[in-house]
Design a protein around this motif. Structure first.
Motif, PDB file in Angstrom:
ATOM      1  N   THR A 172       0.819  -1.199   0.000  1.00 35.04           N
ATOM      2  CA  THR A 172       0.000   0.000   0.000  1.00 35.04           C
ATOM      3  C   THR A 172       0.858   1.256   0.000  1.00 35.04           C
ATOM      4  N   THR A 173       2.078   1.166   0.520  1.00 41.28           N
ATOM      5  CA  THR A 173       2.944   2.337   0.559  1.00 41.28           C
ATOM      6  C   THR A 173       3.306   2.832  -0.832  1.00 41.28           C
ATOM      7  N   ALA A 174       3.102   2.003  -1.857  1.00 39.81           N
ATOM      8  CA  ALA A 174       3.414   2.423  -3.225  1.00 39.81           C
ATOM      9  C   ALA A 174       2.309   3.275  -3.830  1.00 39.81           C
ATOM     10  N   VAL A 175       1.148   3.349  -3.179  1.00 40.71           N
ATOM     11  CA  VAL A 175       0.039   4.134  -3.698  1.00 40.71           C
ATOM     12  C   VAL A 175       0.304   5.599  -3.435  1.00 40.71           C
ATOM     13  N   GLY A 176       0.289   6.412  -4.492  1.00 39.20           N
ATOM     14  CA  GLY A 176       0.545   7.834  -4.350  1.00 39.20           C
ATOM     15  C   GLY A 176      -0.675   8.693  -4.555  1.00 39.20           C
ATOM     16  N   THR A 177      -1.757   8.122  -5.103  1.00 36.41           N
ATOM     17  CA  THR A 177      -2.963   8.886  -5.403  1.00 36.41           C
ATOM     18  C   THR A 177      -4.183   8.052  -5.075  1.00 36.41           C
ATOM     19  N   LEU A 178      -5.151   8.647  -4.407  1.00 41.51           N
ATOM     20  CA  LEU A 178      -6.451   8.009  -4.181  1.00 41.51           C
ATOM     21  C   LEU A 178      -7.450   8.600  -5.177  1.00 41.51           C
ATOM     22  N   THR A 179      -8.171   7.716  -5.852  1.00 46.89           N
ATOM     23  CA  THR A 179      -9.116   8.129  -6.889  1.00 46.89           C
ATOM     24  C   THR A 179     -10.540   7.955  -6.399  1.00 46.89           C
ATOM     25  N   SER A 180     -11.355   8.979  -6.603  1.00 48.94           N
ATOM     26  CA  SER A 180     -12.787   8.905  -6.327  1.00 48.94           C
ATOM     27  C   SER A 180     -13.536   9.194  -7.622  1.00 48.94           C
ATOM     28  N   SER A 181     -14.572   8.400  -7.885  1.00 48.09           N
ATOM     29  CA  SER A 181     -15.284   8.571  -9.151  1.00 48.09           C
ATOM     30  C   SER A 181     -16.704   8.066  -9.029  1.00 48.09           C
ATOM     31  N   GLY A 182     -17.553   8.556  -9.912  1.00 47.14           N
ATOM     32  CA  GLY A 182     -18.918   8.078 -10.039  1.00 47.14           C
ATOM     33  C   GLY A 182     -19.330   8.189 -11.495  1.00 47.14           C
ATOM     34  N   TYR A 183     -19.738   7.060 -12.108  1.00 48.41           N
ATOM     35  CA  TYR A 183     -20.032   7.049 -13.537  1.00 48.41           C
ATOM     36  C   TYR A 183     -21.269   6.217 -13.832  1.00 48.41           C
ATOM     37  N   ILE A 184     -22.065   6.703 -14.756  1.00 45.17           N
ATOM     38  CA  ILE A 184     -23.111   5.904 -15.391  1.00 45.17           C
ATOM     39  C   ILE A 184     -22.507   5.313 -16.653  1.00 45.17           C
ATOM     40  N   ARG A 185     -22.581   3.994 -16.791  1.00 51.59           N
ATOM     41  CA  ARG A 185     -21.970   3.315 -17.936  1.00 51.59           C
ATOM     42  C   ARG A 185     -22.992   2.407 -18.605  1.00 51.59           C
ATOM     43  N   GLY A 186     -22.782   2.222 -19.884  1.00 49.46           N
ATOM     44  CA  GLY A 186     -23.627   1.312 -20.650  1.00 49.46           C
ATOM     45  C   GLY A 186     -22.877   0.801 -21.856  1.00 49.46           C
ATOM     46  N   ASN A 187     -23.325  -0.322 -22.394  1.00 55.69           N
ATOM     47  CA  ASN A 187     -22.681  -0.878 -23.582  1.00 55.69           C
ATOM     48  C   ASN A 187     -23.645  -1.793 -24.303  1.00 55.69           C
ATOM     49  N   GLY A 188     -23.408  -1.927 -25.579  1.00 54.62           N
ATOM     50  CA  GLY A 188     -24.185  -2.825 -26.436  1.00 54.62           C
ATOM     51  C   GLY A 188     -23.270  -3.521 -27.409  1.00 54.62           C
ATOM     52  N   ASP A 189     -23.847  -4.111 -28.443  1.00 55.14           N
ATOM     53  CA  ASP A 189     -23.040  -4.865 -29.407  1.00 55.14           C
ATOM     54  C   ASP A 189     -22.081  -3.965 -30.177  1.00 55.14           C
ATOM     55  N   TRP A 190     -22.456  -2.712 -30.427  1.00 51.63           N
ATOM     56  CA  TRP A 190     -21.615  -1.850 -31.256  1.00 51.63           C
ATOM     57  C   TRP A 190     -21.340  -0.498 -30.607  1.00 51.63           C
ATOM     58  N   TRP A 191     -21.646  -0.343 -29.309  1.00 48.82           N
ATOM     59  CA  TRP A 191     -21.443   0.960 -28.671  1.00 48.82           C
ATOM     60  C   TRP A 191     -21.106   0.782 -27.207  1.00 48.82           C
ATOM     61  N   ASN A 192     -20.495   1.802 -26.641  1.00 46.62           N
ATOM     62  CA  ASN A 192     -20.278   1.921 -25.203  1.00 46.62           C
ATOM     63  C   ASN A 192     -20.271   3.399 -24.848  1.00 46.62           C
ATOM     64  N   ALA A 193     -20.756   3.712 -23.653  1.00 45.35           N
ATOM     65  CA  ALA A 193     -20.874   5.115 -23.257  1.00 45.35           C
ATOM     66  C   ALA A 193     -20.715   5.238 -21.756  1.00 45.35           C
ATOM     67  N   SER A 194     -20.324   6.427 -21.307  1.00 43.93           N
ATOM     68  CA  SER A 194     -20.193   6.695 -19.880  1.00 43.93           C
ATOM     69  C   SER A 194     -20.374   8.181 -19.617  1.00 43.93           C
ATOM     70  N   PHE A 195     -20.826   8.498 -18.389  1.00 41.92           N
ATOM     71  CA  PHE A 195     -20.931   9.879 -17.952  1.00 41.92           C
ATOM     72  C   PHE A 195     -20.722   9.913 -16.448  1.00 41.92           C
ATOM     73  N   GLY A 196     -19.832  10.802 -16.001  1.00 39.99           N
ATOM     74  CA  GLY A 196     -19.575  10.900 -14.575  1.00 39.99           C
ATOM     75  C   GLY A 196     -18.443  11.855 -14.279  1.00 39.99           C
ATOM     76  N   ALA A 197     -17.835  11.675 -13.107  1.00 36.80           N
ATOM     77  CA  ALA A 197     -16.776  12.574 -12.656  1.00 36.80           C
ATOM     78  C   ALA A 197     -15.726  11.795 -11.892  1.00 36.80           C
ATOM     79  N   SER A 198     -14.488  12.308 -11.912  1.00 37.66           N
ATOM     80  CA  SER A 198     -13.369  11.705 -11.183  1.00 37.66           C
ATOM     81  C   SER A 198     -12.607  12.796 -10.455  1.00 37.66           C
ATOM     82  N   SER A 199     -12.185  12.468  -9.232  1.00 34.65           N
ATOM     83  CA  SER A 199     -11.389  13.383  -8.426  1.00 34.65           C
ATOM     84  C   SER A 199     -10.218  12.612  -7.843  1.00 34.65           C
ATOM     85  N   TYR A 200      -9.138  13.314  -7.484  1.00 35.75           N
ATOM     86  CA  TYR A 200      -7.913  12.651  -7.058  1.00 35.75           C
ATOM     87  C   TYR A 200      -7.345  13.358  -5.831  1.00 35.75           C
TER      88      TYR A 200
END
Length: 810
Positions: free
Chosen positions: A387-415
């Motif tokens: 764990t001492t090698a971890v230099g950044t903590l990531t927080s995120s929240g995303y709406i994700r979806g995917n199908g046979d020919w598409w993928n999409a996401s919407f959200g935010a990330s903080s560090y």
């Protein structure tokens, strides 16, 4: 007198054999497994040596799975002496089988009581009861077996001096009991066992172990024990755990599960030691709150810092699963004088939360929140040494979806920066918010349309901020035959920015400080350009042999042409772009930068050649490749290198020669290597060599050398050396040539026996870096783990450290 060894047949199937079946002691302290409708497996205790040996982890695998518990070192056929291997092992045959009774004498003069004596043997299907004397009342179903009572069924062996009770009431009492569970290796003794009814039993002076019968290296002893099948709970009083017949853990009262149902109670304690926080001791308590959620409370005591309370809550409901972790230590007594912000006397905490919720159709919402009270928290309290090698903590929240020919996401990330020795400026931009859309639509069998689209708002204190739209549609074709392929691709990339109102206060590297340094002069800069590529190759094959083994050899020439016109991008901010390390796969990449802030210009032709050796099963045993890019135009797009200027455009006509070689002619050794040589500077820019050699079935040797000019030069050696089938030596050494110091040293020993495994590991490692790498702070740790097979491990952290540190460890 009846004749010797009279045989009685066609007794009611539930009678007589139920005398012992009703008092199978429910597996003594641990519940015996119920036989399945399929034939029962060979008894675990009778497994011959080597039968349950675990196959080695394949060479080259970075993280091998944990090795399952193995009892291969136990004595073969270490069973109670009355075990009969000729009995069937299918418990489902009982209801349709006759009961066969053999005895030297049978007396049934009163027509209600059977009195059998002299080598009594009662057998039905997988069940066998033997005793010197058995009395059975067919009217009341009372029974009494005396003298050398022995009982066997598919899952258990049991012996007693006397066994008596009532079959109809499912009640029985056994005295001076020995038992053995054939499918889970549990065995032990009890002074007295009583089956109160079909669901409840109790025992006195009972013991349990998974070691060989009569050779208990570890053992649990209890003054009294109650088993409740209705709740799946066992309750023990006055229990002690012994190792080498020395008691080391006493519990006046504890409960435990006797089946697969979860049960609240204490888990094994953990302990450790580090330079930062001193000695640590923790004893977790598990709370089985409901079938679909539970919790764990873990108080920890740190000798240098105080008492910390950690908690974990897990839940699983229809469409949602998640986990919450929280750690809190009030009024830290430790001293972090070397940290960026001293923490002595402050409250310290860590918060982690993750959740995945199905919204509907192809859509789901994923959340991950990770926050710490300060930048030194993980260094001071990380349970896992890595764990001492971890230099950044990531927080995120995303709406994700995917199908046979598409993928999409919407959200935010903080560090959050959790490296106490680096400034917050090194943390990447927050994506506040971000949206992506990917398309991959087949038009026909050889043509497809696709697009990679993103829109992101970048936010960071004391840095230029703004929004970015990146559109990247493309058309790609794939023509191929058995020995050739042609893959043209045409793309268009448009990137546009909307900078915040204070954009003029910033230049290439940050805020102005009194001197004009080429500030951004356009609030809405953009870039648009086409990208065209053509990837072609041939595949030739022939039969060949090497060291007496036949192979199929391939020869695969490949040409890759890339054209991207130059666009001046100096007025574009750099939010998330970095120059990627140059390697073999960069020969065929349309961009040498990650992110969308920079798109390189190109008029390049890559020539590469690969040869492979495939064995008769189609497994690749050797792969060798070499390639180079020829530049018809200089590389003019660069990342900023200062507050005013950028790095000078390259005027090279050729890239580095890039070569790689991977060899694994058999399952005993493997070699991986890569090399880059610049014809422009006539210097080696990169070199790596990795060698892995299997030593016996449980040993391995690894050696690697890593060099990248002006960045790193390290030697890394690790080994697992089996001294015998029970003892293994462990070690790792990492040395940095640039820093002239040892980055990590690890040494340990591992002992494995029938029912116990012991690991002792010492580790010295660098955890921080100062102005010079050679001034980095180091830490020492001593890890100890004791595994009781079939019961669990005390301080079970060592194996994870070894699996991550030694390639191929199991």
């Amino acid at each position: 007198m009846t004749p010797s060894y009279t045989t009685l047949r066609a007794l009611p199937p539930r009678r007589l054999l139920a005398v012992a079946a009703a008092l199978a002691l429910t597996g003594a302290p641990v519940e015996a497994q119920t036989a399945t409708p399929t034939p029962a497996p060979e008894p675990a205790a009778a497994t011959p040596a080597g039968a349950d040996a675990v196959s080695s982890c394949p060479l080259g695998v970075f993280h091998c799975p944990p090795r399952p518990e193995s009892f291969v070192l136990c004595r073969p056929n270490a069973l109670l002496d009355f075990y009969d291997p000729t009995l069937p092992r299918d418990a489902t045959l009982r209801e349709t089988s006759d009961t066969v009774v053999d005895a030297a004498h049978v007396d049934s003069s009163d027509r209600a009581v059977y009195r059998l004596s002299g080598n009594v043997r009662i057998e039905r299907a997988d069940q066998l009861l033997r005793a010197d004397r058995v009395d059975y009342n067919d009217t009341t179903t009372d029974y009494d077996a005396q003298g050398n009572v022995r009982y066997q069924e598919a899952g258990e062996l049991l012996s007693a001096d006397r066994l008596r009770g009532n079959n109809q009431a499912n009640h029985g009492i056994a005295e001076n009991v020995r038992y053995q569970l054939l499918q889970s290796r549990g065995n032990g003794t009890a002074a007295r066992g009583e089956l109160i009814d079909a669901q409840h039993s109790r025992y006195s002076l009972v013991s349990y172990s998974t070691c060989d019968v009569g050779h208990h290296l570890w053992e649990v002893r209890a003054k009294s024990l109650k088993i409740d099948k209705t709740t799946g709970v066992g309750t023990a009083h006055g229990a002690t755990m012994r190792f080498a017949d020395v008691p080391f853990l006493y519990l006046p009262y504890f409960t435990f599960p006797i089946d697969n149902r979860r049960k609240s109670g204490f888990l094994y304690p953990t302990f450790g030691s580090s330079n930062r926080s001193g000695t640590m001791f923790a004893i977790p308590y598990y709370l089985n709150l409901a079938p679909n959620y539970d919790a764990t409370l873990e108080p920890r005591i740190y000798s240098q810092r105080g008492t910390l309370l950690a908690g974990e809550f897990r839940y699983l409901v229809p469409g949602t699963r998640g986990q919450l972790n929280l750690e809190y230590l009030p009024n830290d007594r430790g001293d972090n004088t070397t940290a960026a912000a001293p923490t002595k006397g402050t409250d310290r905490w860590l918060f982690k939360y993750r959740d995945i919720t199905r919204i509907g159709g192809p859509w789901y919402f994923s959340t991950a929140i990770n926050r710490a009270s300060d930048r030194s928290y993980l260094r001071d309290f990380g349970n896992d040494l890595y764990t001492t090698a971890v230099g950044t903590l990531t927080s995120s929240g995303y709406i994700r979806g995917n199908g046979d020919w598409w993928n999409a996401s919407f959200g935010a990330s903080s560090y959050q920066n959790v490296d106490p020795y680096l400034p917050d400026s090194v943390v990447q931009y927050k994506r506040w918010p971000s949206a992506t859309l990917g398309l991959d639509i087949p038009i026909n069998r050889w043509l497809e349309f696709g697009a990679d689209t993103s829109a992101t708002a970048f936010r960071k204190d004391e840095r230029i901020e703004g929004d970015r739209l990146d559109l990247y549609p493309y058309l790609a074709a794939d023509f191929r035959g058995a020995a050739w392929f042609v893959r043209p691709k045409l793309a268009y990339r448009y990137t546009a920015y909307q900078l915040d109102g204070n954009y003029q206060n910033y230049g290439y590297r940050g805020p102005l400080t009194g001197t004009q340094v080429s500030p951004f002069d356009d609030r809405t800069p953009s870039r648009a350009l086409p990208i065209a590529s053509l990837d072609t190759g041939l595949i030739f094959e022939r039969k060949t042999s090497l060291f007496g083994t036949s192979y199929t050899q391939t020869l695969e020439p490949r040409l890759y042409y890339l054209y991207v016109p130059y666009r001046n991008q100096d007025d574009l901010p750099v939010f998330d772009s970095r120059r990627m390390s140059f390697d073999y796969w960069q020969l065929f990449s349309p961009n040498q930068f990650s992110g969308a802030d920079r798109q390189m210009n190109a008029n390049n032709l890559t020539a590469a050649l690969t040869t492979r050796l495939l064995d008769d099963d189609g497994v690749e045993r050797l792969s060798a490749s070499i390639g180079q890019i020829h530049y018809f135009a200089p590389q003019r797009v660069q990342l900023p290198n200062g507050p005013v200027t950028t790095t000078a455009p390259t005027d090279w006509t050729r890239s580095d020669y890039v070569a790689q070689l991977n060899v694994q002619l058999n399952d005993r050794w493997r070699l991986d290597s890569a090399y880059q040589w610049s014809p422009n500077t006539r210097q080696t820019n990169l070199g790596s060599l990795g060698l892995q050699r299997r030593v016996g079935t449980d040993g391995i040797f690894n050696f690697s050398y890593r060099f990248r000019r002006n960045l790193v030069e390290q030697y890394d050696a690790s080994a697992i050396y089996p001294i015998s089938e029970r003892w293994r030596l462990l070690g790792r050494w990492v040395y940095s040539v640039r820093d002239k110091r040892t980055v990590e040293a690890l040494a340990g020993v591992e002992y494995d026996s029938c029912c116990v495994a012991v690991r002792v590991v010492g580790r010295h490692y660098v955890i921080t870096r100062g102005a010079l790498a050679s001034q980095g702070e180091s830490n020492n740790a001593l890890m100890f783990e004791l595994v009781f097979k079939g019961l669990g491990a005390f301080n079970g952290q060592t194996e994870d450290v070894l699996r991550r540190g030694i390639l191929g460890y199991q």
